[in-house]
Design an enzyme around this catalytic site. Structure first.
Site, PDB file in Angstrom:
ATOM      1  N   ILE A  18     -28.639 -18.684 -16.446  1.00  0.00           N
ATOM      2  CA  ILE A  18     -28.587 -19.083 -15.041  1.00  0.00           C
ATOM      3  C   ILE A  18     -29.987 -19.115 -14.423  1.00  0.00           C
ATOM      4  O   ILE A  18     -30.324 -20.039 -13.665  1.00  0.00           O
ATOM      5  CB  ILE A  18     -27.648 -18.123 -14.271  1.00  0.00           C
ATOM      6  CG1 ILE A  18     -26.194 -18.337 -14.730  1.00  0.00           C
ATOM      7  CG2 ILE A  18     -27.777 -18.310 -12.764  1.00  0.00           C
ATOM      8  CD1 ILE A  18     -25.208 -17.265 -14.275  1.00  0.00           C
ATOM      9  N   ASP A  37     -39.404 -12.632 -16.273  1.00  0.00           N
ATOM     10  CA  ASP A  37     -38.402 -12.172 -17.236  1.00  0.00           C
ATOM     11  C   ASP A  37     -39.002 -10.957 -17.947  1.00  0.00           C
ATOM     12  O   ASP A  37     -40.148 -10.598 -17.700  1.00  0.00           O
ATOM     13  CB  ASP A  37     -38.003 -13.280 -18.218  1.00  0.00           C
ATOM     14  CG  ASP A  37     -36.570 -13.070 -18.732  1.00  0.00           C
ATOM     15  OD1 ASP A  37     -35.657 -13.813 -18.333  1.00  0.00           O
ATOM     16  OD2 ASP A  37     -36.357 -12.145 -19.541  1.00  0.00           O
ATOM     17  N   ASP A  42     -40.494  -6.407 -16.278  1.00  0.00           N
ATOM     18  CA  ASP A  42     -39.205  -5.714 -16.324  1.00  0.00           C
ATOM     19  C   ASP A  42     -38.828  -5.407 -14.871  1.00  0.00           C
ATOM     20  O   ASP A  42     -39.491  -4.590 -14.213  1.00  0.00           O
ATOM     21  CB  ASP A  42     -39.354  -4.426 -17.147  1.00  0.00           C
ATOM     22  CG  ASP A  42     -38.097  -3.568 -17.125  1.00  0.00           C
ATOM     23  OD1 ASP A  42     -37.129  -3.914 -16.418  1.00  0.00           O
ATOM     24  OD2 ASP A  42     -38.100  -2.529 -17.826  1.00  0.00           O
ATOM     25  N   SER A 115     -21.354 -11.608  -9.074  1.00  0.00           N
ATOM     26  CA  SER A 115     -20.380 -12.044 -10.082  1.00  0.00           C
ATOM     27  C   SER A 115     -19.004 -12.133  -9.436  1.00  0.00           C
ATOM     28  O   SER A 115     -18.704 -11.398  -8.484  1.00  0.00           O
ATOM     29  CB  SER A 115     -20.317 -11.041 -11.231  1.00  0.00           C
ATOM     30  OG  SER A 115     -19.218 -11.340 -12.078  1.00  0.00           O
ATOM     31  N   TYR A 128     -20.780  -2.398 -14.695  1.00  0.00           N
ATOM     32  CA  TYR A 128     -21.258  -3.751 -14.378  1.00  0.00           C
ATOM     33  C   TYR A 128     -20.677  -4.219 -13.041  1.00  0.00           C
ATOM     34  O   TYR A 128     -21.393  -4.713 -12.161  1.00  0.00           O
ATOM     35  CB  TYR A 128     -20.849  -4.697 -15.511  1.00  0.00           C
ATOM     36  CG  TYR A 128     -21.242  -6.144 -15.296  1.00  0.00           C
ATOM     37  CD1 TYR A 128     -22.546  -6.560 -15.495  1.00  0.00           C
ATOM     38  CD2 TYR A 128     -20.300  -7.096 -14.901  1.00  0.00           C
ATOM     39  CE1 TYR A 128     -22.912  -7.898 -15.306  1.00  0.00           C
ATOM     40  CE2 TYR A 128     -20.656  -8.426 -14.708  1.00  0.00           C
ATOM     41  CZ  TYR A 128     -21.963  -8.821 -14.918  1.00  0.00           C
ATOM     42  OH  TYR A 128     -22.312 -10.136 -14.727  1.00  0.00           O
ATOM     43  N   LYS A 132     -22.348  -5.337  -9.266  1.00  0.00           N
ATOM     44  CA  LYS A 132     -22.156  -6.653  -8.650  1.00  0.00           C
ATOM     45  C   LYS A 132     -21.499  -6.523  -7.272  1.00  0.00           C
ATOM     46  O   LYS A 132     -21.796  -7.283  -6.348  1.00  0.00           O
ATOM     47  CB  LYS A 132     -21.338  -7.548  -9.580  1.00  0.00           C
ATOM     48  CG  LYS A 132     -22.047  -7.843 -10.915  1.00  0.00           C
ATOM     49  CD  LYS A 132     -23.403  -8.494 -10.702  1.00  0.00           C
ATOM     50  CE  LYS A 132     -24.066  -8.914 -11.992  1.00  0.00           C
ATOM     51  NZ  LYS A 132     -25.341  -9.601 -11.786  1.00  0.00           N
ATOM     52  N   THR A 163     -23.688 -18.626 -21.292  1.00  0.00           N
ATOM     53  CA  THR A 163     -25.105 -18.231 -21.325  1.00  0.00           C
ATOM     54  C   THR A 163     -25.276 -17.212 -22.446  1.00  0.00           C
ATOM     55  O   THR A 163     -24.294 -16.852 -23.114  1.00  0.00           O
ATOM     56  CB  THR A 163     -25.516 -17.556 -19.998  1.00  0.00           C
ATOM     57  OG1 THR A 163     -24.829 -16.307 -19.906  1.00  0.00           O
ATOM     58  CG2 THR A 163     -25.199 -18.407 -18.781  1.00  0.00           C
ATOM     59  N   GLY A 164     -26.488 -16.700 -22.571  1.00  0.00           N
ATOM     60  CA  GLY A 164     -26.725 -15.653 -23.564  1.00  0.00           C
ATOM     61  C   GLY A 164     -25.806 -14.453 -23.372  1.00  0.00           C
ATOM     62  O   GLY A 164     -25.331 -13.849 -24.334  1.00  0.00           O
TER      63      GLY A 164
HETATM   64  N1  LIG Z   1     -22.840 -15.814 -17.596  1.00  0.00           N
HETATM   65  C1  LIG Z   1     -21.858 -15.375 -16.844  1.00  0.00           C
HETATM   66  O1  LIG Z   1     -20.671 -15.597 -17.131  1.00  0.00           O
HETATM   67  C2  LIG Z   1     -22.146 -14.619 -15.583  1.00  0.00           C
HETATM   68  C3  LIG Z   1     -21.096 -14.421 -14.694  1.00  0.00           C
HETATM   69  C4  LIG Z   1     -21.355 -13.725 -13.522  1.00  0.00           C
HETATM   70  C5  LIG Z   1     -22.614 -13.255 -13.271  1.00  0.00           C
HETATM   71  N2  LIG Z   1     -23.608 -13.445 -14.167  1.00  0.00           N
HETATM   72  C6  LIG Z   1     -24.931 -12.907 -13.851  1.00  0.00           C
HETATM   73  O2  LIG Z   1     -25.871 -13.938 -13.927  1.00  0.00           O
HETATM   74  C7  LIG Z   1     -27.157 -13.375 -14.158  1.00  0.00           C
HETATM   75  C8  LIG Z   1     -27.839 -14.170 -15.244  1.00  0.00           C
HETATM   76  O3  LIG Z   1     -27.177 -13.917 -16.476  1.00  0.00           O
HETATM   77  P1  LIG Z   1     -26.955 -15.044 -17.580  1.00  0.00           P
HETATM   78  O4  LIG Z   1     -25.507 -15.209 -17.699  1.00  0.00           O
HETATM   79  O5  LIG Z   1     -27.821 -16.210 -17.303  1.00  0.00           O
HETATM   80  O6  LIG Z   1     -27.429 -14.227 -18.883  1.00  0.00           O
HETATM   81  P2  LIG Z   1     -28.663 -14.415 -19.862  1.00  0.00           P
HETATM   82  O7  LIG Z   1     -28.586 -13.234 -20.761  1.00  0.00           O
HETATM   83  O8  LIG Z   1     -28.659 -15.773 -20.447  1.00  0.00           O
HETATM   84  O9  LIG Z   1     -29.938 -14.284 -18.910  1.00  0.00           O
HETATM   85  C9  LIG Z   1     -30.333 -13.059 -18.356  1.00  0.00           C
HETATM   86  C10 LIG Z   1     -31.842 -13.013 -18.327  1.00  0.00           C
HETATM   87  O10 LIG Z   1     -32.222 -11.782 -17.675  1.00  0.00           O
HETATM   88  C11 LIG Z   1     -33.323 -11.264 -18.384  1.00  0.00           C
HETATM   89  N3  LIG Z   1     -33.429  -9.832 -18.177  1.00  0.00           N
HETATM   90  C12 LIG Z   1     -32.588  -8.867 -18.606  1.00  0.00           C
HETATM   91  N4  LIG Z   1     -33.058  -7.663 -18.275  1.00  0.00           N
HETATM   92  C13 LIG Z   1     -34.225  -7.877 -17.618  1.00  0.00           C
HETATM   93  C14 LIG Z   1     -35.186  -7.020 -17.033  1.00  0.00           C
HETATM   94  N5  LIG Z   1     -35.056  -5.686 -17.078  1.00  0.00           N
HETATM   95  N6  LIG Z   1     -36.250  -7.569 -16.416  1.00  0.00           N
HETATM   96  C15 LIG Z   1     -36.401  -8.912 -16.389  1.00  0.00           C
HETATM   97  N7  LIG Z   1     -35.519  -9.777 -16.925  1.00  0.00           N
HETATM   98  C16 LIG Z   1     -34.456  -9.254 -17.543  1.00  0.00           C
HETATM   99  C17 LIG Z   1     -33.023 -11.598 -19.850  1.00  0.00           C
HETATM  100  O11 LIG Z   1     -34.188 -11.503 -20.647  1.00  0.00           O
HETATM  101  C18 LIG Z   1     -32.471 -12.995 -19.736  1.00  0.00           C
HETATM  102  O12 LIG Z   1     -33.494 -13.966 -19.809  1.00  0.00           O
HETATM  103  C19 LIG Z   1     -26.915 -11.898 -14.510  1.00  0.00           C
HETATM  104  O13 LIG Z   1     -27.194 -11.109 -13.396  1.00  0.00           O
HETATM  105  C20 LIG Z   1     -25.444 -11.866 -14.813  1.00  0.00           C
HETATM  106  O14 LIG Z   1     -24.891 -10.593 -14.556  1.00  0.00           O
HETATM  107  C21 LIG Z   1     -23.418 -14.117 -15.324  1.00  0.00           C
END
Ligand SMILES: NC(=O)c1ccc[n+]([C@@H]2O[C@H](COP(=O)([O-])OP(=O)(O)OC[C@H]3O[C@@H](n4cnc5c(N)ncnc54)[C@H](O)[C@@H]3O)[C@@H](O)[C@H]2O)c1
Length: 228
Positions: A18, A37, A42, A115, A128, A132, A163-164
């Site tokens: 995202i 990132d 961090d 979320s 988690y 959220k 996503t990842g």
């Molecule tokens: N994918 C879903 O279904 C979904 C649904 C609801 C909410 N979300 C939220 O969306 C956001 C993005 O997640 P995503 O789905 O793109 O996952 P993702 O794993 O593809 O991306 C998450 C990114 O956050 C980075 N990250 C993690 N810990 C970190 C830290 N301590 N400092 C800096 N960067 C850090 C990771 O390196 C990664 O690039 C998250 O907050 C996740 O909880 C995702």
């Protein structure tokens, strides 16, 4: 003419999913995008966030997409996992906003990525979900605190998107089918679905919107879809 021409947008979690899709879209709409990132900042580390913002003079928008997930019912959640998810998802969002706000002298837009599990319960995600839900409450509080300074604060509540983070789900056909069935629109989301909503909330199109938790979830949080 891009929707974010001339704006400086900070995106966390920008290396994947995202965050990456949001950063790409913001750049395509004319923004200068600052990508954070874990390899360069961090977000759970106060000194690292301070250092990342030190060279940034002005911020018009912040999207906090850095996040991790843990998957346990509460009594099975170990303390280290609890602390880690709190630190990245909640404290990381706090730290980045704390540094962005003083750099928004003429207003701005903060978009937390919460979320849909903050709006509707999903089993086995106690820690988690708590992070959220806290972001939704934080959004409302900050919207009130900063409205007079022209800083809008909103959050997005995505449903399950590819996503990842969700690779274990969409990589398993049985789990994927179950998850798809929970979304009335019949598919998992794509990172771009969420990025488009983030762009809207960052842009002047949303200039009268603050304090909301916007579901972007294919109907996931609308309710049960069984015909009873
Ligand atoms: N994918 C879903 O279904 C979904 C649904 C609801 C909410 N979300 C939220 O969306 C956001 C993005 O997640 P995503 O789905 O793109 O996952 P993702 O794993 O593809 O991306 C998450 C990114 O956050 C980075 N990250 C993690 N810990 C970190 C830290 N301590 N400092 C800096 N960067 C850090 C990771 O390196 C990664 O690039 C998250 O907050 C996740 O909880 C995702």
């Amino acid at each position: 003419m891009g929707k974010l021409n001339g704006k400086v947008i900070v995106v966390t979690g920008a290396a994947s999913g995202i965050g990456l899709a949001t950063a790409d879209l913001c750049a395509a709409e004319g923004a200068e995008v600052i990508l954070l990132d874990r390899h360069n900042c961090d977000v759970a580390d106060a000194d690292a966030v301070d250092a990342a913002f030190r060279g940034v003079e002005r911020v018009d928008g912040l999207v906090t997409a850095a996040g991790i997930a843990v998957r346990h019912p509460l009594a099975d959640q170990d303390e280290a996992g609890w602390d880690a998810v709190m630190d990245v998802n909640l404290k990381g969002s706090y730290l980045c906003a704390k540094h962005a706000i003083p750099r928004m002298p003429s207003g701005g837009s903060i978009v937390y990525i919460s979320s849909a599990v903050a709006l509707i319960g999903v089993r086995n995600r106690a820690a988690y979900t708590a992070t959220k839900g806290a972001l939704v409450a934080l959004t409302r509080n900050m919207a009130l605190d900063y409205a007079s300074r022209g800083i809008r604060v909103n959050c997005i509540c995505p449903g399950f998107a590819r996503t990842g983070l969700t690779r274990p789900i969409f990589g398993d056909p049985e789990r994927k089918a179950k998850i798809e069935a929970m979304h009335p629109l019949g598919r998992m989301g794509e990172a771009e679905d969420i990025a488009k909503a983030a762009l809207f909330l960052l842009s002047d199109d949303a200039s009268w919107i603050t304090g909301i938790a916007l579901p972007v979830d294919g109907g996931f949080s609308a309710g049960h879809q069984h015909d009873v």
